[in-house]
Scaffold this motif. Structure first.
Motif, PDB file in Angstrom:
ATOM      1  N   ALA A 165     -41.733   3.648  99.014  1.00 52.11           N
ATOM      2  CA  ALA A 165     -40.875   3.756  97.839  1.00 52.11           C
ATOM      3  C   ALA A 165     -41.489   3.009  96.654  1.00 52.11           C
ATOM      4  O   ALA A 165     -42.371   2.163  96.825  1.00 52.11           O
ATOM      5  CB  ALA A 165     -39.489   3.203  98.144  1.00 52.11           C
ATOM      6  N   ARG A 166     -41.022   3.328  95.468  1.00 50.65           N
ATOM      7  CA  ARG A 166     -41.425   2.590  94.275  1.00 50.65           C
ATOM      8  C   ARG A 166     -40.395   1.495  94.000  1.00 50.65           C
ATOM      9  O   ARG A 166     -39.192   1.748  93.962  1.00 50.65           O
ATOM     10  CB  ARG A 166     -41.530   3.533  93.076  1.00 50.65           C
ATOM     11  CG  ARG A 166     -42.611   4.595  93.216  1.00 50.65           C
ATOM     12  CD  ARG A 166     -42.598   5.525  92.014  1.00 50.65           C
ATOM     13  NE  ARG A 166     -42.823   4.783  90.763  1.00 50.65           N
ATOM     14  CZ  ARG A 166     -42.682   5.308  89.550  1.00 50.65           C
ATOM     15  NH1 ARG A 166     -42.305   6.580  89.416  1.00 50.65           N
ATOM     16  NH2 ARG A 166     -42.887   4.582  88.473  1.00 50.65           N
ATOM     17  N   MET A 167     -40.877   0.282  93.782  1.00 53.94           N
ATOM     18  CA  MET A 167     -40.007  -0.872  93.542  1.00 53.94           C
ATOM     19  C   MET A 167     -40.162  -1.319  92.095  1.00 53.94           C
ATOM     20  O   MET A 167     -41.260  -1.647  91.638  1.00 53.94           O
ATOM     21  CB  MET A 167     -40.383  -2.008  94.507  1.00 53.94           C
ATOM     22  CG  MET A 167     -39.681  -3.320  94.255  1.00 53.94           C
ATOM     23  SD  MET A 167     -40.235  -4.563  95.458  1.00 53.94           S
ATOM     24  CE  MET A 167     -39.585  -6.054  94.701  1.00 53.94           C
ATOM     25  N   LEU A 168     -39.032  -1.342  91.353  1.00 51.92           N
ATOM     26  CA  LEU A 168     -39.050  -1.699  89.936  1.00 51.92           C
ATOM     27  C   LEU A 168     -38.092  -2.849  89.657  1.00 51.92           C
ATOM     28  O   LEU A 168     -37.041  -2.971  90.313  1.00 51.92           O
ATOM     29  CB  LEU A 168     -38.650  -0.495  89.078  1.00 51.92           C
ATOM     30  CG  LEU A 168     -39.440   0.811  89.269  1.00 51.92           C
ATOM     31  CD1 LEU A 168     -38.852   1.897  88.398  1.00 51.92           C
ATOM     32  CD2 LEU A 168     -40.915   0.605  88.969  1.00 51.92           C
ATOM     33  N   SER A 169     -38.442  -3.678  88.687  1.00 53.01           N
ATOM     34  CA  SER A 169     -37.553  -4.750  88.236  1.00 53.01           C
ATOM     35  C   SER A 169     -36.740  -4.249  87.048  1.00 53.01           C
ATOM     36  O   SER A 169     -37.299  -3.667  86.112  1.00 53.01           O
ATOM     37  CB  SER A 169     -38.367  -5.978  87.824  1.00 53.01           C
ATOM     38  OG  SER A 169     -39.028  -6.539  88.943  1.00 53.01           O
ATOM     39  N   ASN A 170     -35.428  -4.459  87.114  1.00 53.58           N
ATOM     40  CA  ASN A 170     -34.577  -4.045  86.007  1.00 53.58           C
ATOM     41  C   ASN A 170     -34.743  -4.999  84.834  1.00 53.58           C
ATOM     42  O   ASN A 170     -34.976  -6.198  85.011  1.00 53.58           O
ATOM     43  CB  ASN A 170     -33.113  -4.014  86.453  1.00 53.58           C
ATOM     44  CG  ASN A 170     -32.232  -3.240  85.507  1.00 53.58           C
ATOM     45  OD1 ASN A 170     -32.257  -2.023  85.502  1.00 53.58           O
ATOM     46  ND2 ASN A 170     -31.449  -3.944  84.686  1.00 53.58           N
ATOM     47  N   ARG A 171     -34.634  -4.479  83.626  1.00 57.12           N
ATOM     48  CA  ARG A 171     -34.648  -5.299  82.424  1.00 57.12           C
ATOM     49  C   ARG A 171     -33.408  -5.021  81.601  1.00 57.12           C
ATOM     50  O   ARG A 171     -33.214  -3.895  81.163  1.00 57.12           O
ATOM     51  CB  ARG A 171     -35.923  -5.032  81.612  1.00 57.12           C
ATOM     52  CG  ARG A 171     -37.185  -5.541  82.288  1.00 57.12           C
ATOM     53  CD  ARG A 171     -37.163  -7.091  82.363  1.00 57.12           C
ATOM     54  NE  ARG A 171     -38.371  -7.615  83.006  1.00 57.12           N
ATOM     55  CZ  ARG A 171     -38.481  -7.889  84.292  1.00 57.12           C
ATOM     56  NH1 ARG A 171     -37.434  -7.696  85.087  1.00 57.12           N
ATOM     57  NH2 ARG A 171     -39.595  -8.371  84.786  1.00 57.12           N
ATOM     58  N   PRO A 172     -32.514  -6.006  81.430  1.00 57.76           N
ATOM     59  CA  PRO A 172     -32.648  -7.387  81.900  1.00 57.76           C
ATOM     60  C   PRO A 172     -32.520  -7.493  83.419  1.00 57.76           C
ATOM     61  O   PRO A 172     -31.962  -6.600  84.059  1.00 57.76           O
ATOM     62  CB  PRO A 172     -31.495  -8.106  81.198  1.00 57.76           C
ATOM     63  CG  PRO A 172     -30.465  -7.034  80.997  1.00 57.76           C
ATOM     64  CD  PRO A 172     -31.246  -5.781  80.706  1.00 57.76           C
TER      65      PRO A 172
ATOM     66  N   LEU B 192     -36.512   7.385 100.584  1.00 62.28           N
ATOM     67  CA  LEU B 192     -37.831   7.920 100.939  1.00 62.28           C
ATOM     68  C   LEU B 192     -37.814   9.440 101.063  1.00 62.28           C
ATOM     69  O   LEU B 192     -38.835  10.100 100.839  1.00 62.28           O
ATOM     70  CB  LEU B 192     -38.311   7.286 102.242  1.00 62.28           C
ATOM     71  CG  LEU B 192     -38.607   5.772 102.187  1.00 62.28           C
ATOM     72  CD1 LEU B 192     -38.940   5.242 103.563  1.00 62.28           C
ATOM     73  CD2 LEU B 192     -39.728   5.487 101.206  1.00 62.28           C
ATOM     74  N   SER B 193     -36.648  10.000 101.417  1.00 62.09           N
ATOM     75  CA  SER B 193     -36.562  11.457 101.551  1.00 62.09           C
ATOM     76  C   SER B 193     -36.291  12.153 100.217  1.00 62.09           C
ATOM     77  O   SER B 193     -36.160  13.377 100.176  1.00 62.09           O
ATOM     78  CB  SER B 193     -35.469  11.829 102.559  1.00 62.09           C
ATOM     79  OG  SER B 193     -34.191  11.443 102.083  1.00 62.09           O
TER      80      SER B 193
ATOM     81  N   PRO C  87     -40.903   8.083  96.375  1.00 58.11           N
ATOM     82  CA  PRO C  87     -42.344   7.976  96.061  1.00 58.11           C
ATOM     83  C   PRO C  87     -42.801   8.882  94.921  1.00 58.11           C
ATOM     84  O   PRO C  87     -43.665   8.491  94.134  1.00 58.11           O
ATOM     85  CB  PRO C  87     -43.007   8.363  97.386  1.00 58.11           C
ATOM     86  CG  PRO C  87     -41.979   8.090  98.435  1.00 58.11           C
ATOM     87  CD  PRO C  87     -40.657   8.361  97.799  1.00 58.11           C
ATOM     88  N   ASP C  88     -42.240  10.080  94.812  1.00 59.49           N
ATOM     89  CA  ASP C  88     -42.704  11.035  93.788  1.00 59.49           C
ATOM     90  C   ASP C  88     -41.763  11.120  92.596  1.00 59.49           C
ATOM     91  O   ASP C  88     -41.751  12.117  91.876  1.00 59.49           O
ATOM     92  CB  ASP C  88     -42.869  12.419  94.413  1.00 59.49           C
ATOM     93  CG  ASP C  88     -41.571  12.922  95.052  1.00 59.49           C
ATOM     94  OD1 ASP C  88     -40.600  12.129  95.132  1.00 59.49           O
ATOM     95  OD2 ASP C  88     -41.534  14.093  95.487  1.00 59.49           O
ATOM     96  N   HIS C  89     -40.952  10.089  92.356  1.00 60.20           N
ATOM     97  CA  HIS C  89     -39.995  10.136  91.254  1.00 60.20           C
ATOM     98  C   HIS C  89     -40.730  10.189  89.915  1.00 60.20           C
ATOM     99  O   HIS C  89     -41.748   9.517  89.726  1.00 60.20           O
ATOM    100  CB  HIS C  89     -39.079   8.912  91.295  1.00 60.20           C
ATOM    101  CG  HIS C  89     -37.862   9.048  90.447  1.00 60.20           C
ATOM    102  ND1 HIS C  89     -37.866   8.789  89.090  1.00 60.20           N
ATOM    103  CD2 HIS C  89     -36.592   9.433  90.748  1.00 60.20           C
ATOM    104  CE1 HIS C  89     -36.658   9.005  88.599  1.00 60.20           C
ATOM    105  NE2 HIS C  89     -35.867   9.393  89.583  1.00 60.20           N
TER     106      HIS C  89
END
Length: 323
Positions: free
Chosen positions: A277-284, A256-257, A195-197
């Motif tokens: 958590a933070r969810m990101l899409s990779n590019r590509p 999460l930890s 979460p805090d990344h």
């Protein structure tokens, strides 16, 4: 069922051709497989709810029929002899063929129910199998389903080819030349961060940024690990692994930890996002291609219905909710 004597009264005896003139019974093959799987007569008898003397007698009769020992009797259990190893896979397939035949007859007679055995790699069990089973259950609520989940695709293909499970879900990269199959829709994999990344705000991350993260990974040979290794190899860098674990249930709690980031299929990443958590899409985009496989030949009604379902497009969420 008379458990005190080990005699199953409700099941008719199905005789199979013997090699020396005496017929084998389905029960003998079931007992043989149970002893092989449990590594001993006592454990197998408990699992089958039969008396151990009845089980031992059935195995001895089977050994007389084949003219040799199927098990090495050891002080603390049994192991298969070479003859037993040769019998195991054909015995499993005979029982599955009998089960399929019975299911086909029940369908013709208008009976409902039955059972479907599916073997699937772990992440494919989460997505897309869980959603597919939801659709299947709504259409066939009386069919019970058993899902087995060895991680490696080669084990999935082997279990289907050996008749241990009727259907299997594997990654498209797994060799399945001897099996019938259909390709499933591609599944996107996403990066999940604590979460805090400090990664900049936004919904995406580049492959080079992914390779620079402290990573929580599955062991070599698993599909998500292979996808990550491919990314790093293309960039000419080594992944920064902080935790390697075969226990997938650990991955999201570790993220999460704050231990590190991970690469997960969409549904697992969405679940992690709901938990913070933070969810990101990779590019590509990183895509995973799954495949549904089965042995050539007739399928049980339940398996055929599942293949038909997998071959048709999934309905929109609002439509699926009304099925």
């Amino acid at each position: 069922m008379r458990r005190s004597t080990g005699v199953v009264a409700a099941r008719p005896v199905i005789a199979l051709p013997g090699i020396y003139g005496e017929p084998m019974e389905r029960r003998q093959l079931e007992y043989f497989i149970a002893v092989a799987e449990h590594g001993g007569f006592t454990a197998a008898a408990i699992a089958l709810h039969v008396a151990q003397p009845s089980l031992s007698h059935a195995i001895r009769s089977l050994e007389r029929e084949f003219g040799g020992s199927l098990f090495h009797r050891l002080p603390h259990g049994v192991v298969l002899t070479a003859a037993g190893e040769a019998l195991l896979q054909p015995a499993q397939q005979v029982l599955r063929d009998l089960s399929t035949a019975g299911a086909l007859v029940r369908e013709v007679l208008g009976l409902s129910g039955g059972r479907l055995d599916i073997v699937s790699q772990t992440t494919l069990s989460v997505d897309p199998l869980a959603g597919m089973l939801g659709r299947f259950h709504r259409a066939h609520p009386k069919v019970s389903v058993r899902v087995v989940d060895p991680e490696r695709g080669a084990a999935v293909a082997h279990m289907v080819a050996a008749g241990q499970c009727e259907l299997g879900l594997v990654d498209a990269s797994v060799p399945t030349a001897d099996l019938s199959s259909i390709d499933l829709p591609a599944q996107e994999m996403h990066v999940v961060l604590p979460p805090d990344h400090p990664h900049p705000a936004g919904p995406t991350i580049t492959s080079r940024e992914l390779a620079a993260l402290d990573l929580i990974v599955t062991p070599p040979g698993t599909e998500t690990r292979a996808a990550l290794d491919d990314v790093c190899t293309a960039l000419g860098v080594a992944p920064r692994i902080v935790v390697e674990t075969a226990h997938r249930a650990m991955i999201v709690p570790l993220v999460l930890s704050g231990v590190g980031a991970s690469l997960l299929p969409t549904s697992m990443a969405q679940d992690a996002a709901l938990r913070g958590a933070r969810m990101l899409s990779n590019r590509p985009r990183l895509l995973r291609h799954g495949r549904l496989v089965w042995r050539p030949g007739p399928l049980s009604p339940a398996a055929q219905a599942f293949v038909d379902l997998a071959s048709s497009p999934a309905p929109p969420p609002e439509q699926a909710a009304t099925l």
